[in-house]
Enzyme design. Structure first.
Site, PDB file in Angstrom:
ATOM      1  N   SER A 136       0.851  -1.193   0.000  1.00 14.90           N
ATOM      2  CA  SER A 136       0.000   0.000   0.000  1.00 14.90           C
ATOM      3  C   SER A 136       0.885   1.240   0.000  1.00 14.90           C
ATOM      4  CB  SER A 136      -0.888   0.008   1.246  1.00 14.90           C
ATOM      5  OG  SER A 136      -1.519   1.259   1.415  1.00 14.90           O
ATOM      6  N   TYR A 149      -1.826  -0.850  10.591  1.00 13.79           N
ATOM      7  CA  TYR A 149      -1.908  -1.083   9.151  1.00 13.79           C
ATOM      8  C   TYR A 149      -0.649  -0.598   8.427  1.00 13.79           C
ATOM      9  CZ  TYR A 149      -3.554  -0.817   4.330  1.00 13.79           C
ATOM     10  OH  TYR A 149      -3.681  -0.965   2.967  1.00 13.79           O
TER      11      TYR A 149
END
Length: 255
Positions: A136, A149
């Site tokens: 990501s 995350y």
């Protein structure tokens, strides 16, 4: 008749993984879609004849071993593996949820490493093997409440790049995919603005084209990528102030 190349996609029951599976199937690949939900996988299989399904919880060592044996028995070799399965949990700095860290790292990091270990031998049987790992853009900048995350994506990015170095003298091509915000059931839970949000079909198409062109790293969309990289060029103290201001604005938006 030539046997189609085999592409395994994890996290394929919804969102980006589902769109990737359909993209490859529509382009003539034999896709093997993996996810925990058999019901959602069955729905996916009905959409295209080139999709096989394999329900599995990748965080369960016994289930992963059984899935690996099944893949070997069905196909003998794998030509492409796309490790897309992932999760996101936000945390509060004043009371860090250790369980959220454990769950996030178990799927976003440990399961990716476990799948790599299990399926690399099957990839190495292919004439043109490719391993793609989905990270990501989040790890490029410190976002509020994203300690679990973002850290997991930073870890898997480093793992992927280090793995590529160690496999440089083998035929296996290792690709790193770093999307920004993609419209999926996971991001639909977000309660903050998501700049340059992409549809899952659009994102899957970009990923397919990049992999077919042999790109080693794909960061998209470009505007978000450049924005984050420009922020990282700021002096460290200013960068920290900007990040803190963005976090405060996001909190106000949630109230």
């Amino acid at each position: 008749m030539q046997t189609p190349s085999v592409c395994v996609v994890t996290g394929a029951s919804s969102g980006l993984g589902r769109a990737i599976a359909l993209q490859f199937a529509q382009n003539g690949w034999q896709v093997v879609a993996l996810a925990r939900s058999q019901a959602l996988l069955e729905q996916l299989r009905l959409e295209h004849t080139g999709i096989d399904i394999l329900p599995v919880d990748l965080t369960d060592a016994a289930q992963l071993a059984a899935a690996t044996a099944e893949l070997s028995a069905r196909y003998g070799q794998l030509d492409q593996v796309i490790l897309n399965a992932g999760t996101c949990e936000y945390v509060e700095a004043e009371n860090l949820d250790l369980g959220a860290f454990e769950r996030t790292f178990r799927l976003n990091v440990q399961a990716v490493v476990a799948c790599t270990k299990a399926w690399l031998p099957l990839l190495q049987l292919s004439a043109a093997p490719r391993l793609a790992i989905v990270s990501s853009l989040a790890h490029l900048f410190p976002f509020g409440r994203a300690e679990a995350y973002g850290a997991s994506k930073a870890a898997i990015t480093y793992f992927t790049e280090s793995l590529r170095v160690d496999l440089a003298d083998t035929p296996v091509q290792v690709c790193l995919i770093e999307p920004g915000f993609v419209d999926t059931p996971l991001t639909q839970k977000n309660d903050f603005p998501m700049p340059f949000l992409l549809g899952s079909t659009d994102a899957a198409s970009r990923i397919y084209r990049a992999l077919m062109h042999g790109k080693l790293r794909l960061q998209f969309p470009l505007r978000l990528t450049l924005s984050l990289k420009l922020l990282n060029l700021c002096p460290y103290g200013l960068r920290q102030k900007l990040a803190a201001r963005m976090a405060r604005q996001a909190k106000r938006g949630q109230q």
